[in-house]
Design an enzyme around this catalytic site. Structure first.
Site, mmCIF file in Angstrom:
data_model
loop_
_atom_site.group_PDB
_atom_site.id
_atom_site.type_symbol
_atom_site.label_atom_id
_atom_site.label_comp_id
_atom_site.label_asym_id
_atom_site.label_seq_id
_atom_site.Cartn_x
_atom_site.Cartn_y
_atom_site.Cartn_z
ATOM 1 N N ILE A 84 2.879 1.248 -3.942
ATOM 2 C CA ILE A 84 2.378 1.892 -5.326
ATOM 3 C C ILE A 84 1.317 2.954 -4.565
ATOM 4 C CG2 ILE A 84 0.732 1.497 -6.283
ATOM 5 C CD1 ILE A 84 0.632 -1.971 -4.956
ATOM 6 N N ASN A 130 4.756 7.106 4.961
ATOM 7 C CA ASN A 130 3.351 6.953 3.787
ATOM 8 C C ASN A 130 2.712 8.935 3.932
ATOM 9 O OD1 ASN A 130 3.153 7.058 1.098
ATOM 10 N ND2 ASN A 130 1.580 5.339 1.829
ATOM 11 N N ASP A 136 -2.192 35.811 -35.409
ATOM 12 C CA ASP A 136 -2.740 36.620 -36.126
ATOM 13 C C ASP A 136 -2.435 38.039 -35.628
ATOM 14 O OD1 ASP A 136 -5.050 34.950 -37.561
ATOM 15 O OD2 ASP A 136 -6.540 34.958 -35.979
ATOM 16 N N VAL A 192 0.568 -1.106 -0.156
ATOM 17 C CA VAL A 192 0.504 -0.173 0.054
ATOM 18 C C VAL A 192 1.017 1.273 -0.117
ATOM 19 C CG1 VAL A 192 -1.308 1.431 1.019
ATOM 20 C CG2 VAL A 192 -1.836 -0.923 0.933
ATOM 21 N N ALA A 193 1.563 0.942 0.463
ATOM 22 C CA ALA A 193 2.712 2.310 0.982
ATOM 23 C C ALA A 193 3.983 2.716 -0.199
ATOM 24 C CB ALA A 193 3.713 2.127 1.699
ATOM 25 N N GLU A 198 -0.821 5.403 -5.120
ATOM 26 C CA GLU A 198 -1.939 5.448 -5.435
ATOM 27 C C GLU A 198 -2.627 6.779 -5.481
ATOM 28 O OE1 GLU A 198 -1.891 4.894 -2.450
ATOM 29 O OE2 GLU A 198 -1.922 2.369 -2.139
ATOM 30 N N ASP A 231 4.330 11.528 1.913
ATOM 31 C CA ASP A 231 3.386 11.681 -0.204
ATOM 32 C C ASP A 231 2.923 12.827 0.183
ATOM 33 O OD1 ASP A 231 5.350 9.341 -0.280
ATOM 34 O OD2 ASP A 231 3.658 9.082 0.131
#
Length: 920
Positions: free
Chosen positions: A311, A744, A355, A308-309, A313, A748
């Site tokens: 990956i 995490n 233009d 979990v930490a 997400e 993170d």
């Protein structure tokens, strides 16, 4: 769906003549609704918008943060751990998961609101008559009974009946599938059958005016329109993932597979260690032993927490937040980005085709030169004509006729409130006529052949004292080619070759001085008893030349600096204009765009083959007298060279080029709804400098995304290596599940968001455009992620195995706390290293991002919270750190960051100029 197919269910007014329909709706066909009545109707029928995809409720958005397989597995493991007696740890893990969910929810909620605000910014507007006054209103405020004005390029804002239609053609392919525009006529009752007549006199929301103009009474709005069953295209576009998000999803899946494989190895190793540590009893009794089950549960928690930490997400949500915040920042500077992927593409832009009028210039046209026949007069800034007439002996009657033609062959007008409304060139002509010939006539217009960019002229038919006359204005070269006679000091004379050359020379002299020139001509038509054939072929021949008006539109003051900035950023710029070549050259020279004498005109462009254009396109800086088809060829030629092209446009026919360009840029002030719909970005101020600023912001946003992604993934690699290696070479993994999730959470979350809003690098426009083919996760960046993660893991493990045991007295909790805290601190310091690729992390500039500094202080305060209070010590299995241990933690963190810093600077010095180039 064919509009005619719904006639049986149409409101009653669909079968009435337009004037009667207006009456049925309680509307004055001239003055429109009162504002009070319109507001009352709006509260009854609701806003004029399609009910698109329902907004995701906040509670569902929150629950979506937990729709992840690994989260499900972790929750199951936590429940098992609770039954095994690890209740406090299980509750703590769930609390951290809750905090992570809250962070993800806040990020997505902010992104959703940013996108909704963006949709409001890009919503269409309509020209409406209320209380007898013409005004611009958001299209969603329209109600049945409103009187709406349409012009070429407008998107029809609601279903309605035509009160007036002049050469009106509307593209209805969105409803009928027919590629050719449909002719519209307010006098629809003359059609051979009722269904066809109703179709001719009705316009439908979502269709686009391609030619002509009209006035309608709104009969249906919102979901009651024919377009009501069609999904909101803008909302659908915003729901799509950007290319970067798709790349991250793919990478995330690959990382998940690798991490799950590592986690499986860790779990097997943990199970083997647990089994060996038990009694020498048989396998069956070992599986039934509570201690063995507890050890297996702990191992399962470690491996799942590791997965979990590791990956990332949260990456897609952070990317969305960073992109949407970038979009909001651009909108504050007048660049409305309609599609998120455009933010990614902007940073790679290498060629801008712009233009001239309104973008490079101020779009504040005014008449400054008058040519009557071949006599020339200059007009002062205050448009005071008297001294000029005396000095230059202009023929006053011829001058009055010239100005009357300019005012009559003109779609600009003055509202009841005294406001000038219309194209800037036409409003300038109207102002000149009012100021220089206040008694000019305004004969009624009875027919017209509208202007379009390919014909470069406009012809109107008027009735004057029982006679009819055709009046024309357009580019001097176009108009003169259709003239056989000229008005010279009150006399009409044939145009000889010498006279033709003299007039062309006068026009060229004005154009070379930077004036935009328009020539005017007229032709008496047959007796009013005979029917008029309103076609270009019938009206635009045997004309009499009357004169030329020279208009100026000075360059915007900020444009020269913006072009110089493009050159330093490796971005090439070309002017693509419909104006005369000499006018274009004069403006290009003034703004620093033209470094050669080469100006390519439309006819020259047509004479070039695709290969010829491909060979020359990178060296051409000015295109003049071009039409939209030419723009398409220019874009294609540049894209063949591999350029990322930004193309500006404002007309209906510019839409194909805007779609073909990598970044289509529409004008927000003078652009048509069709052009804005086709564009990726809309300029709210029509300013070239805004394009350059948007590119700068696009580069900054992409830089920040790169920082966030490399930071998160390198930190995750360090965590994976620490857990895997300590589990492999020790009786158990050094970090507990709760500690892994805590790292995490504190490293993170806030630091990654702070990097996502990092101030732009001062040198962001001093380097070449990014190669669009280079992935943000290129092989080079993947190697960077791997070796930076390895350096941090090596420093942490050196502290854990070689230093901490001697400082902690071999206490497992103290030893683990040292490793735990060192990883947190080094990852927080590691974030500062991403602020610049060319300066050290210890440079004062590293502190310019106050959000990053605050995230460091806040995260370390949270880390202290789990180290010192006894309840948290018991929960996280930590021990208070001494000064010596803090010195070891700081030393390991600084060592890791210093090694990464030295390697980064060495890489930057090896290729100091590789990213720079100058474009001309």
């Amino acid at each position: 769906m064919s509009p005619a197919a719904t006639d049986t269910t149409s409101p009653a007014w669909h079968t009435l003549p337009a004037s009667e329909a207006a009456g049925t709706l309680g509307t004055d066909p001239v003055a429109g609704l009162t504002n009070a009545e319109a507001q009352q109707r709006l509260s009854t029928v609701g806003p004029n918008r399609l009910s698109g995809k329902a907004r995701t409720p906040a509670w569902r958005l929150f629950l979506s943060q937990y729709q992840d397989f690994m989260i499900y597995v972790l929750v199951v493991a936590v429940v098992i751990a609770a039954f095994e007696g690890q209740v406090a740890e299980s509750i703590a893990i769930l609390a951290i998961l809750l905090l992570n969910g809250v962070l993800g929810f806040v990020q997505e909620y902010r992104a959703q609101h940013a996108l909704e605000a963006l949709q409001e910014l890009s919503a269409p507007a309509a020209t409406v008559i209320r209380d007898g006054v013409e005004r611009q209103l958001p299209a969603e405020e329209l109600v049945p009974g409103d009187i709406v004005l349409l012009e070429a390029g407008d998107k029809v804002p609601a279903d309605g009946r035509l009160l007036e239609a002049v050469a009106l053609r509307i593209g209805e392919s969105a409803l009928t599938g027919e590629s050719q525009p449909s002719s519209k006529d307010a006098e629809y009752l003359s059609a051979p059958d009722a269904a066809l007549g109703d179709r001719l006199g009705t316009v439908f929301a979502g269709t686009a005016v391609t030619v002509g103009r009209g006035r309608l009474v709104v009969t249906s709005t919102g979901n009651s329109t024919e377009m009501g069953a069609i999904a909101n295209l803008l909302a659908q576009t915003e729901d799509e993932s950007t290319p970067l998000q798709k790349t991250l999803n793919t990478v995330g899946k690959r990382i998940a597979l690798i991490v799950l494989a590592i986690a499986a190895v860790v779990f097997v190793e943990e199970a083997i260690v647990a089994w060996r540590s038990l009694s020498e009893s048989g396998l069956a009794s070992a599986f039934g032993d509570p201690a063995f089950r507890s050890a297996l549960t702990a191992g399962l928690l470690v491996t799942i927490s590791l997965a979990v930490a590791a990956i990332p997400e949260g990456l897609p949500a952070i990317v969305t937040v960073a992109l949407s915040l970038g979009v909001r920042r651009m909108a504050e500077h007048h660049a409305i980005v309609r599609k998120l992927h455009a933010v990614e593409t902007l940073g790679s832009t290498s060629f801008i085709c712009s233009d001239k009028t309104g973008t490079l210039t101020r779009n504040e046209m005014s008449v400054r030169r008058i040519v009557v026949g071949t006599d020339v007069a200059a007009v002062a800034a205050d448009a005071s004509l008297e001294p000029l007439v005396e000095d230059l002996d202009l023929d006053l009657d011829d001058l009055a006729l010239l100005l009357e033609i300019a005012a009559a062959n003109n779609d600009a007008h003055i509202t009841a409130a005294g406001e000038l409304v219309g194209d800037p060139t036409e409003t300038a002509l109207l102002v000149a006529a009012q100021q220089l010939a206040p008694d000019h006539l305004q004969p009624p217009r009875i027919a017209e052949v509208p202007f379009d960019s390919e014909r470069k002229r406009m012809t109107t038919v008027h009735e004057v004292d029982g006679s009819r006359v055709a009046l024309m204005k357009g580019g001097a070269d176009v108009v003169l080619a259709l003239c056989t006679h000229a008005l010279m000091r009150g006399r009409i004379v044939p145009i000889t070759e010498d006279l033709h050359a003299e007039i062309r020379a006068l026009n060229a002299e004005l154009a070379a001085s930077g004036f935009r020139t328009l020539a005017f001509a007229m032709r008496a038509l047959p007796d009013s008893a005979e029917p008029i054939e309103v076609t270009a072929e019938a009206l635009e021949r045997d004309l009499t030349y009357v004169g030329i008006l020279g208009l100026t539109d000075p360059p915007r003051a900020e444009v020269p600096a913006a072009i110089a900035e493009c050159h330093s950023a490796g971005i090439q710029v070309a002017m693509v204009t419909g104006d005369h070549a000499l006018t274009a050259r004069a403006i290009a020279s003034e703004i620093g765009l033209l470094d050669t004498d080469r100006v390519v005109s439309g006819p020259e462009l047509e004479a070039m083959s695709d290969d010829d254009l491909y060979a020359a396109v990178e060296s051409i800086r000015v295109y003049a007298r071009v039409n939209p088809a030419h723009k398409l060829r220019i874009v294609d030629a540049l894209k063949r060279h591999g350029h990322i092209v930004a193309m500006t446009g404002d007309g209906v026919n510019d839409a194909p080029a805007l779609k073909r360009a990598d970044i289509g840029v529409a004008m927000g002030l003078v652009g048509t709804d069709v052009a804005r719909e086709a564009a990726d970005m809309v300029l709210a101020d029509d300013n070239f400098a805004t394009i350059v600023h948007a590119i700068e912001q696009g580069r900054a946003v992409f830089d920040n995304l790169r920082k966030v992604i490399l930071f998160l993934l390198s930190c995750n690699v360090s965590e994976v290596l620490v857990v895997f290696l300590t589990a492999l070479f020790s009786p158990a993994a050094a970090l507990l599940p709760l500690q892994i999730l805590w790292i995490n959470l504190v490293t993170d979350g806030l630091p990654a968001l702070a990097l996502g809003v990092d101030p732009k690098d001062p040198d962001v426009m001093g380097r070449a455009p990014r190669d669009p083919g280079e992935s943000i996760l290129s092989r080079k960046n993947q190697l960077t992620i791997a070796w930076q993660g390895l350096v941090m893991a090596a420093s942490a493990l050196t502290l854990y195995y070689g230093v901490a045991p001697f400082m902690s007295g071999a206490s497992p909790d103290a030893n683990r706390t040292v490793l735990f805290t060192a990883l947190v601190l080094m990852q927080l310091l590691h974030a500062f290293g991403f602020r610049s690729e060319r300066t050290t992390v210890w440079h004062p500039r590293s502190l310019e991002n106050r959000w990053l500094s605050l995230s460091l202080l806040g995260s370390m305060a949270l880390q202290a919270l789990v180290i010192y209070p006894p309840p948290f010590q018991r929960l996280f299995h930590t021990a208070p750190l001494s000064l010596a241990q803090w010195a070891g933690v700081a030393g390991a963190a600084i060592l890791a960051v210093a090694v990464i810093d030295v390697a980064k600077l060495a890489t930057a010095r090896r290729a100091p100029n590789r990213r720079r180039r100058t474009a001309r």
